[in-house]
Write a protein that holds these residues in place. Structure first.
Motif, short mmCIF file in Angstrom:
data_model
loop_
_atom_site.label_atom_id
_atom_site.label_comp_id
_atom_site.label_asym_id
_atom_site.label_seq_id
_atom_site.Cartn_x
_atom_site.Cartn_y
_atom_site.Cartn_z
N CYS A 100 0.83 -1.20 0.00
CA CYS A 100 0.00 0.00 0.00
C CYS A 100 0.87 1.26 0.00
CB CYS A 100 -0.91 -0.04 1.22
SG CYS A 100 -1.90 1.42 1.41
N CYS B 171 0.32 3.36 3.48
CA CYS B 171 0.87 2.91 4.77
C CYS B 171 2.13 2.08 4.58
CB CYS B 171 -0.18 2.10 5.51
SG CYS B 171 -0.64 0.58 4.64
N GLY C 292 -0.88 -1.36 6.93
CA GLY C 292 -2.32 -1.54 7.04
C GLY C 292 -3.00 -0.22 7.33
N CYS C 293 -3.96 0.16 6.48
CA CYS C 293 -4.67 1.44 6.68
C CYS C 293 -6.00 1.38 5.95
CB CYS C 293 -3.82 2.61 6.17
SG CYS C 293 -3.67 2.66 4.37
N CYS D 290 -6.00 0.40 2.05
CA CYS D 290 -5.80 -1.00 1.67
C CYS D 290 -6.72 -1.94 2.47
CB CYS D 290 -4.35 -1.40 1.87
SG CYS D 290 -3.73 -1.08 3.54
#
Ligand SMILES: [Zn+2]
Lengths: 338, 703
Positions: free
Chosen positions: A262, A265, A269-270, A273
């Motif tokens: 992504c 991030c 993880g954010c 995504c």
């Protein structure tokens, strides 16, 4: 006469040096050189009335005096102007005022992204090929190993123009047209507009693709991964990994979907995504031997890879655009940001 | 496909966590899109291990090639293989037959085996129709099927379990106690279970009793033999229908069912008996009754496993992944493939009957790499042997970019629009009263607004104008480069696709004349920058959306390639324009086909030129261009250029007249022109102007 010239010169030089302002200097200039009644103007006329033998000398003296006084006028003008511009009461340019910008146009983010993707592949030796938007069923489906009544056709909701004419659902038919017209080695990309009968918040009935194909002896899936990894680096910068997941497209085998880490991030993880750290950006695979047979290539000798990249997807990631529909609304408040 | 974790775990018989299994499936091509916890308690299933922990529902994206994974059992088989377990031995369960012989009860005949290569059936007598037990209803419900009654529920349950569609007929309602499987000939009708009257056509697969059609084979049963509360005996059908035939009928009727979905993709032809026996046994368990002895199995042409010669070196050749012969063989065995070893590590591989997608060596290569993991594919750059060759497509693309760059530098914002228009829009752009002839229609549009492909870029540009007017923007300069489509209304005419560039200028404060000249200037600049030396802007016939007399035709080598002009105000007003709207539309091909010719520099003039302005009054109808040409035709010495640069009207000039100022530039190649020489030349110009009726207003001014 000579004395009158010398006297005027002295007087003029003294007054010019003492002139307190640009206005005073201008009045002085008129007093000296004015067309009517200027002191030098008058003196010039007087010289003309002198006996012929006296004229050369006095003419030369007068010219010297004029030149000297004129130079002095200019010098004093510069001094006074400079003083005016820098003095305590001088008007100042407020340099914090916004600049007056020329009116220029801007490119649309989609065509910019399309050009960016093409440039990346052109640098890697790919060439551009194009094909029609209204395609035959044969080029869009059948030659790509999707015969009539094949359930894989459900993967691409199709607009029909006639029974055997469709709005192309991908730019992959350009592969077929190119392979029918040329012999390996082939290394091409096909940028263009494609159509799917699909419309909701995350789908547009029209979107853009860059399709790629490389066909030659000795091409394998590692080359596909190498090229696409380089593509990710060129577009998004280094340090973002690309991974393949097995998937299915009828015209490739093995088939894969490609995810990259992504952009937002960088894998942590954010929201962009969905927390996974990865975003899907492409579909790819090794050209199915049946596709090669359909275009008259011998799949025992020739192998190749194909990939398809969604331009909107890349543009959304590059420019942090959350809604695909913004690309087609042509709202200047959006377009003028690029 | 939705699958219950508790059921999958039971059939896979492995100890693993749902997210681990999901990850393994995803990276083997069966993408698990979601794992949803189930709130309610998991019921205990008879003869199954007790539930372990909370249940989950997995949403799995099963691609069209993996029909074998459209069942819990199929997915469980895959999970075992991916976790490195050997396949489970699926010996057919012993079935308790008690009743009379099926043979004497119901006669079955497959008239057209091409559409139904295998047809099997069993009869269960003296059943009691009622509600299914909770565990069964739980499993159906979560996997998306509505519980109906125990008999129908069991057929659905086994469908989910094994992926084999089944159908139960009320055996007592089969006229003539017989079943015929055949292709429909001619037209007909059938009332299906959902109460819809379905029209039948040539080629549909029909199940018929002695008198009527009773089911649309492989898609949906008929209402006439439906299971109802009083049903006492059921005939269970387990069959294999031809995939294409089912898909055609299902598509035509827009009727996709759990059954048709699986038949289209291909069910396991060797799995037909197992599902049949499982279904009969489960009906007996749940609804009571006796299973008649024997079963129907109409299977005239046995389908055998395909044998594929596999060379382990092909894995490296196609994917760059190193895999030993032993590694490949182990993978195949885990997936249930039969092997025979050949010399030099090669294998004869027979895919199991459920893997209908395995046809060639490349499919086996994919299996090896898929199970091993795509992360083992190396990322390497190919050695390029390509000698790039010139191709028409590339200069055109770069020239398209040039068009964009020129327009952007001229202040135009680029837009990209959806290329569709409605019939209503076509009507507006017609000259009134015309039907949308000439536009390419879509047979299955998403909506009426998107019914036709645009025959001009102008509706798109005006739509963009409307959008921005709506947001308070009144002036706009926009352009789009894209295709339009025309023709193709009749069967004989092919639709043609025409790449275009079009621009729109909406500038309410500017007078129309100024805006027009601005747009004209843009087009002139564009043509000049694109090296189109034989281009011209001439009077001619314009499309009906332009105002008559306020536009020009753009020609290249005498062929019209586009237009520019004022858009008719009633059209512009529909898009909420508040002032004059000017537009241009150009076909790109004639502009882009031209090769880039290096420009040749001209020597600079060595002596100053002399400029004189000349003002005069002339009839309103006389154009500046005609005067310019008239002056040019006089071949006046040293007159380099004569250009109109001002136009005025007013009471001092009088009605029917206008004032014009021309700027004349004189240049001698070898010397500075004298005042007398310029005046002499100017006199010739004045004399010419007088002959065409111009009255000179005032003395010329010099610069
Ligand atoms: Zn993220």
């Amino acid at each position: 006469m000579e004395e009158r010239i010398a006297e005027l010169r002295r007087l003029a030089e003294r007054e010019i040096s003492a002139a307190p302002s640009l206005d005073a200097l201008e009045r002085l200039r008129i007093k000296l050189f004015g067309r009517k009644g200027g002191a030098f103007t008058e003196l010039t006329k007087s010289v003309a009335t002198l006996p012929v033998e006296a004229r050369p000398l006095n003419g030369r003296l007068l010219n010297e005096a004029k030149n000297s006084v004129t130079n002095l006028l200019e010098t004093r003008h510069r001094e006074l102007s400079r003083a005016l511009a820098t003095g305590p009461t001088a008007p100042q340019i407020d340099t914090t005022f916004p600049g007056r910008r020329p009116h220029i146009g801007r490119r649309h983010p989609l065509t910019l992204t399309m050009d960016l993707l093409c440039d990346v592949f052109l640098r890697m030796g790919f060439q551009v090929r194009q094909g029609p938007e209204i395609e035959t069923d044969y080029h869009n489906f059948e030659a790509l190993n999707m015969p009539p009544d094949h359930p894989a056709r459900d993967m691409q909701d199709t607009f029909y123009i006639a029974d055997d004419k469709v709005l192309r659902t991908h730019t992959s038919p350009v592969q077929i047209r190119t392979m029918l017209a040329e012999r390996p080695p082939i290394q091409m990309i096909a940028p263009g507009r494609v159509f799917r009968r699909d419309s909701d918040l995350s789908h547009s009935p029209v979107f853009h693709q860059v399709e790629g194909l490389m066909a030659d002896r000795g091409i394998h899936m590692g080359h596909l991964k190498g090229i696409l990894q380089r593509f990710v680096e060129d577009v998004f910068g280094t340090g973002l990994a690309l991974r393949f997941r097995p998937s299915f497209f009828p015209f490739v085998e093995p088939g894969a979907e490609g995810d990259m880490q992504c952009v937002a991030c960088r894998g942590a993880g954010c929201g962009v995504c969905g927390g996974s750290g990865w975003v899907e950006i492409l579909g790819a695979g090794m050209v199915h031997p049946r596709v090669f047979e359909n275009v008259g290539y011998d799949p025992k000798k020739i192998t190749g890879f194909a990939f398809g990249i969604g331009v909107e997807r890349i543009a959304m990631l590059l420019h942090n655009v959350g809604n695909i529909r913004l690309f087609y609304e042509n709202d200047m408040r959006f377009l003028e940001q690029f | 496909m939705k699958v219950l974790w508790s059921w999958l775990r039971e059939l896979a018989d492995v100890e693993a966590r749902p997210d681990d299994v999901a990850h393994r499936l995803t990276f083997a091509g069966l993408e698990v899109e979601e794992i949803k916890p189930i709130e309610e308690p998991t019921p205990t299933v008879p003869a199954a291990p007790p539930p372990a922990g909370p249940d989950h529902l997995l949403e799995i994206n099963v691609t069209p090639n993996r029909a074998d994974c459209l069942s819990v059992f199929g997915l469980a088989r895959e999970v075992r293989a991916l976790l490195g377990r050997p396949p489970r031995n699926s010996r057919p369960a012993r079935i308790a037959e008690q009743g009379p012989s099926l043979e004497g009860e119901i006669e079955v005949s497959v008239v057209h085996p091409d559409v139904c290569p295998r047809y099997m059936g069993r009869l269960v007598l003296n059943i009691r129709v009622g509600e299914s037990p909770e565990w069964l209803r739980y499993r159906l419900r979560h996997m998306g099927l509505r519980p109906i009654n125990n008999v129908v529920d069991v057929t659905n349950y086994v469908l989910l379990e094994y992926g084999q569609p089944l159908h139960a007929f009320d055996a007592d309602r089969l006229a003539g106690r017989r079943i015929d499987v055949r292709r429909q000939e001619g037209e007909g009708h059938l009332l299906t279970l959902d109460g819809q009257r379905r029209s039948l056509q040539n080629g549909d697969v029909l199940i018929c009793d002695g008198e009527h059609p009773i089911a649309l084979g492989g898609i949906m049963g008929g209402l006439n033999t439906e299971i109802h509360p009083e049903t006492r005996s059921v005939f269970i059908e387990s069959a294999y229908f031809d995939a294409s035939t089912i898909r055609r009928t299902s598509k035509r009727l827009k009727l996709q069912t759990e059954s048709s979905y699986r038949f289209e993709r291909g069910v396991d032809i060797q799995g037909v008996p197992k599902a049949l026996d499982r279904c009969a046994s489960l009906i007996r368990e749940i609804a009571g009754g006796e299973i008649a002895q024997g079963r129907i199995d109409a299977y005239p042409r046995r389908v055998s496993r395909r044998k594929i010669l596999f060379d382990p070196s092909s894995v490296k050749r196609h994917t760059g992944v190193r895999a030993t012969a032993a590694e490949c063989a182990a993978t195949f065995e885990r997936l249930g493939f039969a092997l025979r070893r050949r010399p030099r590590g090669r294998l004869d591989v027979a895919a199991p009957s459920w893997r209908v997608d395995i046809e060639r060596e490349i499919d086996l290569v994919e299996e090896v790499v898929r199970v091993k993991g795509f992360e083992h594919i190396p990322a390497v750059l190919p050695a390029v042997r390509l000698v790039p060759r010139a191709h028409a497509a590339e200069p055109s693309r770069s020239a398209e970019g040039l068009v964009r760059d020129i327009l952007v530098s001229a202040g135009f914002q680029e837009v990209v629009s959806l290329p569709f228009v409605s019939a209503q829009i076509l009507h507006v752009f017609g000259s009134g009263g015309e039907t949308p002839a000439g536009a390419v229609g879509i047979l299955n549009p998403l909506s009426e607004d998107l019914h036709y492909l645009r025959p001009s870029l102008l509706p798109s540009l005006l739509q963009a104008l409307a959008t921005n007017v709506h947001h308070g923007r009144r002036s706009l300069e926009i352009f789009e480069v894209g295709s339009i489509h025309t023709g193709g209304t009749g069967a004989s005419t092919e639709p043609s696709e025409i790449p275009m560039a079009a621009g729109l200028l909406a500038a309410p404060p500017r007078p129309k004349r100024e805006a027009f000249l601005e747009v004209k200037g843009f087009v002139e600049t564009l043509l000049e920058r694109l090296n189109t030396s034989d281009a011209a802007l001439v009077a001619g016939s314009l499309p009906p959306w332009y105002v008559e007399g306020e536009g020009l035709v753009v020609t290249v080598g005498k062929n019209p390639i586009g237009w520019l002009g004022s858009v008719r105000s009633e059209i512009a007003a529909r898009y909420d324009a508040t002032g004059p709207v000017l537009a241009f539309e150009l076909r790109l091909e004639p502009l882009l086909q031209r090769r880039e010719v290096p420009r040749k520099a001209r020597p600079l003039a060595r002596f100053p030129s002399v400029v004189r302005d000349l003002s005069f009054i002339i009839d309103e109808g006389t154009t500046a261009e005609s005067i310019r040409q008239g002056i040019a035709s006089q071949r006046i010495a040293w007159l380099e250029e004569a250009q109109p640069f001002d136009e005025y009207r007013g009471p001092q000039i009088g009605p029917g007249k206008k004032g014009l100022t021309f700027r004349l530039r004189f240049q001698h190649p070898d010397k500075t022109l004298t005042e007398e020489e310029v005046n002499g030349a100017l006199l010739q110009v004045r004399e010419h102007l007088q002959t065409i009726g111009a009255s000179l207003r005032e003395a010329e001014s010099g610069i």
